[in-house]
Enzyme design. Structure first.
Site, PDB file in Angstrom:
ATOM      1  N   LYS A 184       0.855  -1.196   0.000  1.00 19.51           N
ATOM      2  CA  LYS A 184       0.000   0.000   0.000  1.00 19.51           C
ATOM      3  C   LYS A 184       0.888   1.242   0.000  1.00 19.51           C
ATOM      4  O   LYS A 184       1.441   1.631   1.017  1.00 19.51           O
ATOM      5  CB  LYS A 184      -0.941   0.048   1.206  1.00 19.51           C
ATOM      6  CG  LYS A 184      -2.044   1.086   0.955  1.00 19.51           C
ATOM      7  CD  LYS A 184      -2.675   1.659   2.174  1.00 19.51           C
ATOM      8  CE  LYS A 184      -1.925   2.779   2.812  1.00 19.51           C
ATOM      9  NZ  LYS A 184      -1.724   3.995   1.971  1.00 19.51           N
ATOM     10  N   GLY A 237       6.529   4.805   8.420  1.00 20.35           N
ATOM     11  CA  GLY A 237       5.641   5.950   8.569  1.00 20.35           C
ATOM     12  C   GLY A 237       5.795   6.563   9.942  1.00 20.35           C
ATOM     13  O   GLY A 237       6.823   6.373  10.613  1.00 20.35           O
ATOM     14  N   SER A 238       4.766   7.253  10.381  1.00 21.18           N
ATOM     15  CA  SER A 238       4.884   7.985  11.643  1.00 21.18           C
ATOM     16  C   SER A 238       4.758   7.050  12.846  1.00 21.18           C
ATOM     17  O   SER A 238       4.179   5.962  12.755  1.00 21.18           O
ATOM     18  CB  SER A 238       3.801   9.060  11.713  1.00 21.18           C
ATOM     19  OG  SER A 238       2.538   8.441  11.712  1.00 21.18           O
ATOM     20  N   THR A 239       5.262   7.501  13.965  1.00 17.77           N
ATOM     21  CA  THR A 239       5.189   6.722  15.199  1.00 17.77           C
ATOM     22  C   THR A 239       3.726   6.524  15.607  1.00 17.77           C
ATOM     23  O   THR A 239       3.330   5.438  16.052  1.00 17.77           O
ATOM     24  CB  THR A 239       5.994   7.445  16.298  1.00 17.77           C
ATOM     25  OG1 THR A 239       7.358   7.492  15.858  1.00 17.77           O
ATOM     26  CG2 THR A 239       5.917   6.729  17.630  1.00 17.77           C
ATOM     27  N   GLY A 242       2.353   3.867  13.574  1.00 12.32           N
ATOM     28  CA  GLY A 242       3.025   2.625  13.991  1.00 12.32           C
ATOM     29  C   GLY A 242       2.296   1.977  15.166  1.00 12.32           C
ATOM     30  O   GLY A 242       2.112   0.755  15.205  1.00 12.32           O
ATOM     31  N   GLU A 259       9.430   1.081  10.881  1.00 13.51           N
ATOM     32  CA  GLU A 259      10.424   2.141  10.639  1.00 13.51           C
ATOM     33  C   GLU A 259       9.678   3.448  10.856  1.00 13.51           C
ATOM     34  O   GLU A 259       8.902   3.875   9.994  1.00 13.51           O
ATOM     35  CB  GLU A 259      10.936   2.065   9.193  1.00 13.51           C
ATOM     36  CG  GLU A 259      11.635   0.767   8.836  1.00 13.51           C
ATOM     37  CD  GLU A 259      13.013   0.658   9.462  1.00 13.51           C
ATOM     38  OE1 GLU A 259      13.504   1.634  10.042  1.00 13.51           O
ATOM     39  OE2 GLU A 259      13.582  -0.438   9.395  1.00 13.51           O
ATOM     40  N   CYS A 293      13.017  10.793   7.668  1.00 13.87           N
ATOM     41  CA  CYS A 293      13.010  10.333   9.056  1.00 13.87           C
ATOM     42  C   CYS A 293      14.395  10.457   9.677  1.00 13.87           C
ATOM     43  O   CYS A 293      14.526  10.608  10.876  1.00 13.87           O
ATOM     44  CB  CYS A 293      12.549   8.888   9.091  1.00 13.87           C
ATOM     45  SG  CYS A 293      13.455   7.883   7.911  1.00 13.87           S
ATOM     46  N   GLU A 393       8.931  15.830  15.814  1.00 21.98           N
ATOM     47  CA  GLU A 393       9.440  15.718  14.448  1.00 21.98           C
ATOM     48  C   GLU A 393       8.677  16.709  13.566  1.00 21.98           C
ATOM     49  O   GLU A 393       7.468  16.570  13.389  1.00 21.98           O
ATOM     50  CB  GLU A 393       9.199  14.277  13.954  1.00 21.98           C
ATOM     51  CG  GLU A 393       9.824  14.010  12.621  1.00 21.98           C
ATOM     52  CD  GLU A 393       9.514  12.604  12.121  1.00 21.98           C
ATOM     53  OE1 GLU A 393       8.379  12.127  12.314  1.00 21.98           O
ATOM     54  OE2 GLU A 393      10.417  11.987  11.533  1.00 21.98           O
TER      55      GLU A 393
HETATM   56  P1  NAD Z   1       1.856   8.141   8.101  1.00 19.20           P
HETATM   57  O1  NAD Z   1       2.110   7.301   9.289  1.00 19.20           O
HETATM   58  O2  NAD Z   1       0.775   9.137   8.151  1.00 19.20           O
HETATM   59  O3  NAD Z   1       1.561   7.246   6.830  1.00 19.20           O
HETATM   60  C1  NAD Z   1       2.441   6.226   6.402  1.00 19.20           C
HETATM   61  C2  NAD Z   1       1.636   5.197   5.647  1.00 19.20           C
HETATM   62  O4  NAD Z   1       0.728   4.586   6.567  1.00 19.20           O
HETATM   63  C3  NAD Z   1       0.788   5.754   4.517  1.00 19.20           C
HETATM   64  O5  NAD Z   1       0.759   4.824   3.460  1.00 19.20           O
HETATM   65  C4  NAD Z   1      -0.586   5.869   5.157  1.00 19.20           C
HETATM   66  O6  NAD Z   1      -1.640   5.824   4.225  1.00 19.20           O
HETATM   67  C5  NAD Z   1      -0.587   4.647   6.056  1.00 19.20           C
HETATM   68  N1  NAD Z   1      -1.511   4.724   7.193  1.00 19.20           N
HETATM   69  C6  NAD Z   1      -2.003   5.812   7.820  1.00 19.20           C
HETATM   70  N2  NAD Z   1      -2.849   5.448   8.802  1.00 19.20           N
HETATM   71  C7  NAD Z   1      -2.878   4.090   8.820  1.00 19.20           C
HETATM   72  C8  NAD Z   1      -3.545   3.120   9.619  1.00 19.20           C
HETATM   73  N3  NAD Z   1      -4.374   3.472  10.596  1.00 19.20           N
HETATM   74  N4  NAD Z   1      -3.329   1.815   9.366  1.00 19.20           N
HETATM   75  C9  NAD Z   1      -2.486   1.437   8.380  1.00 19.20           C
HETATM   76  N5  NAD Z   1      -1.835   2.316   7.567  1.00 19.20           N
HETATM   77  C10 NAD Z   1      -2.022   3.625   7.795  1.00 19.20           C
HETATM   78  O7  NAD Z   1       3.252   8.830   7.758  1.00 19.20           O
HETATM   79  P2  NAD Z   1       3.551   9.851   6.611  1.00 19.20           P
HETATM   80  O8  NAD Z   1       3.080  11.203   7.034  1.00 19.20           O
HETATM   81  O9  NAD Z   1       3.098   9.305   5.300  1.00 19.20           O
HETATM   82  O10 NAD Z   1       5.166   9.805   6.588  1.00 19.20           O
HETATM   83  C11 NAD Z   1       5.936  10.596   7.400  1.00 19.20           C
HETATM   84  C12 NAD Z   1       6.370   9.825   8.631  1.00 19.20           C
HETATM   85  O11 NAD Z   1       7.055   8.648   8.242  1.00 19.20           O
HETATM   86  C13 NAD Z   1       7.356  10.588   9.491  1.00 19.20           C
HETATM   87  O12 NAD Z   1       7.049  10.404  10.843  1.00 19.20           O
HETATM   88  C14 NAD Z   1       8.676   9.935   9.164  1.00 19.20           C
HETATM   89  O13 NAD Z   1       9.661  10.055  10.151  1.00 19.20           O
HETATM   90  C15 NAD Z   1       8.276   8.527   8.966  1.00 19.20           C
HETATM   91  N6  NAD Z   1       9.298   7.840   8.182  1.00 19.20           N
HETATM   92  C16 NAD Z   1      10.059   6.889   8.799  1.00 19.20           C
HETATM   93  C17 NAD Z   1      11.074   6.254   8.079  1.00 19.20           C
HETATM   94  C18 NAD Z   1      11.967   5.209   8.703  1.00 19.20           C
HETATM   95  O14 NAD Z   1      12.568   4.442   7.957  1.00 19.20           O
HETATM   96  N7  NAD Z   1      12.079   5.124  10.014  1.00 19.20           N
HETATM   97  C19 NAD Z   1      11.283   6.579   6.749  1.00 19.20           C
HETATM   98  C20 NAD Z   1      10.482   7.550   6.179  1.00 19.20           C
HETATM   99  C21 NAD Z   1       9.476   8.164   6.896  1.00 19.20           C
END
Ligand code: NAD
Length: 503
Positions: A184, A237-239, A242, A259, A293, A393
């Site tokens: 996804k 994605g975001s914490t 997560g 991650e 990130c 962040e």
């Molecule tokens: P996000 O958590 O909003 O979204 C990430 C993904 O998760 C998207 O595909 C989103 O549609 C999906 N998502 C959202 N809600 C969900 C749910 N309830 N269940 C399942 N999936 C869901 O993050 P973002 O705003 O897209 O990305 C930015 C964040 O990602 C920042 O916090 C950044 O630090 C983090 N990030 C981490 C790494 C790493 O490797 N540690 C790398 C890149 C980005």
């Protein structure tokens, strides 16, 4: 004036869901507009996956799993390598598409995003036929072998900040190890992932091995994370999201790797080579508009060089060329979405409320060519422990600066965060370099450099930055289950129970 003609038109992308080797509409016909962050115009619309579509994709991945698992590993290797070659043949098209969709400057998509994507597919393609197990020296007469078997159907959920590269980071090791995938992508940046799906079909990946279901997180993502027929979720994605993934995964106790966010400390000691540290620190935070990130978003400066460093650093920040992502001269493009820009701008209000001095930036550029888009000037702010922008962040071209007096204070400041992903330090003192690297609570430490990544080196964090690793041989542990097999070839097994026998 930039010539805006490019080799790919987003409208020509196969903009539907990719399930079982075919591009299909969403069950309910829903679509999502994909927007160009340069001017907020619509690039195209794509099909929006919801629960029913995710179910179809998981079923396709489940059906394809035995065949893919049992494919000769060198054939899997060859296909992954062929995909890398195919992506390279489409280098211009993919880099332009990524720049249009994300706002990354074309010099970055050409110089980093796509090269790293290719490297990743080639690295894990090369590993596909080398994922061996081991033989454990147990008692005489027994053979114990540990095989590494694929976990099964893997759900992969990725964010918008490096769509194609993260797609490679997730897909390449999962496929190399023999798993099938439901991916996804972010609803904001699905275009290169869909284009890649088309190229995967061209090189001969079997139907159902990879399925792509762009959709919103709260619907498609959540359903994938909850799905009882998915064996593992690999999430970036975001914490905050997560945590939702962890909860959603509990129904079948599926494996997870996370991650998550970061708040990287970038420490500059007085004994560093200052020009190198200035350039490296600017790359650490301003590359990709700070949407990384692993961004070095907390700059920690030793008091004795802080003024000199800041003078140079601010001058460099102010010289960064901001412009249209497709202009080869552009060094910084727009943030990837309007919503995200608004989030980052809100942190400027927070700075005003908390009395954090803005040393440069802190506003959108005044250039009329850019005023429809999601642009923000490189921003440097004085802040420290207790200040929101030191702790949260921001995920933009936004760095906080804090001064310290000695090494132990620098370490305390670096560790004054719940995150633990990337971090760095600049020094010419070898012993200090090792000491401080050991003392920082983080998954990655860069010394006299920043944000180096390679597919062979494990990428991930500790604390609220998540667990598990992308990349490196280590990530194959995330995509395989060890199976211990015992064989009796010559052992007398003592009769623990006589079973009533009277021999
Ligand atoms: P996000 O958590 O909003 O979204 C990430 C993904 O998760 C998207 O595909 C989103 O549609 C999906 N998502 C959202 N809600 C969900 C749910 N309830 N269940 C399942 N999936 C869901 O993050 P973002 O705003 O897209 O990305 C930015 C964040 O990602 C920042 O916090 C950044 O630090 C983090 N990030 C981490 C790494 C790493 O490797 N540690 C790398 C890149 C980005």
């Amino acid at each position: 004036m930039l010539d805006k003609t490019h080799s790919v038109e987003p409208q020509q992308i196969r903009n539907r869901l990719f399930i079982n080797g075919e591009f299909v509409d969403a069950e309910d016909g829903a679509t999502i507009a994909v927007v160009n962050p340069h001017d907020n115009s619509e690039l195209t619309a794509i099909a929006e996956a919801k629960a029913a579509d995710v179910d179809k994709a998981v079923a396709a991945a489940r059906a394809a799993f035995p065949g893919w698992r049992d494919t000769n590993s060198s054939d899997r290797a060859r296909l992954i390598m062929k995909l890398a070659d195919k992506l390279e043949e489409h280098f211009d098209e993919l880099t332009e598409l990524e720049s249009l969709d994300t706002g990354h400057p074309i010099r970055d998509t050409r110089g980093l995003d796509l090269p790293r994507t290719l490297l990743t597919f080639r690295y894990f393609g090369g590993l596909a036929d080398k994922i061996d197990g081991r033989q454990v020296p147990v008692e005489p007469g027994f053979l114990n072998v540990v095989k590494r078997q694929p976990v099964g159907v893997v759900g992969q959920i990725v964010p918008w900040n490096f769509p194609l590269m993260f797609c490679a980071w997730k897909l390449a090791p999962a496929l190399a190890a023999g798993n099938t995938v439901v991916m996804k992508p972010s609803e904001l940046t699905p275009l290169t992932t869909l284009r890649m799906a088309e190229l995967m079909t061209d090189v001969g990946f079997p139907d159902g091995v990879v399925n792509i279901v762009p959709g919103y997180g709260h619907s498609a993502g959540q359903h994938l994370a909850e799905h009882l027929d998915v064996n593992k979720i690999a999430f970036t994605g975001s914490t905050q999201t997560g945590r939702k993934i962890v909860t959603a995964s509990s129904g079948n106790l599926k494996r997870i790797s996370l991650e998550l966010g970061g708040k990287g400390a970038n420490i500059v000691f007085a004994d560093a080579t200052i020009p190198a540290a200035v350039g490296g620190s600017a790359f650490a935070i301003f590359h990709n508009q700070g949407q990384a990130c692993i961004a070095g978003s907390r700059l920690l400066l030793q008091e004795s060089i802080a003024d000199e460093f800041l003078e140079r650093f601010i001058a460099l920040a102010e010289s960064i060329k901001i412009g249209h992502p497709l202009d080869p001269q552009t060094e910084m493009g727009p943030l990837t979405s309007k919503l995200h820009l608004e989030r980052v701008l809100e942190y400027l209000n927070v700075c005003a409320n908390e009395g954090n001095r803005i040393l440069t930036g802190g506003r959108q550029p005044s250039d009329p060519d850019l005023n429809q888009g999601c642009y923000l000037l490189p921003t440097v702010v004085e802040a420290g422990p207790g200040d929101t922008v030191f702790e949260q962040e921001v995920f933009g071209p936004f760095v906080s600066v804090t001064r310290f007096t000695d090494e132990s204070e620098a370490i305390d400041l670096a560790n004054a965060t719940d995150y633990g992903l990337g971090s760095g330090l600049w020094t010419n003192n070898l012993q200090r370099a090792h000491r401080v690297a050991d003392a920082i609570d983080a998954g990655m430490v860069w010394i006299n450099c920043y944000k180096r990544v390679h597919p062979g080196s494990p990428f991930g964090g500790v604390g609220q930055s998540g667990y598990g690793r992308d990349l490196g041989i280590e990530c194959l542990n995330e995509y395989t289950e060890p199976k211990s097999i015992w064989i009796n070839y010559d052992a007398e097994i003592p009769p623990f129970y006589s079973g009533g026998a009277t021999t």
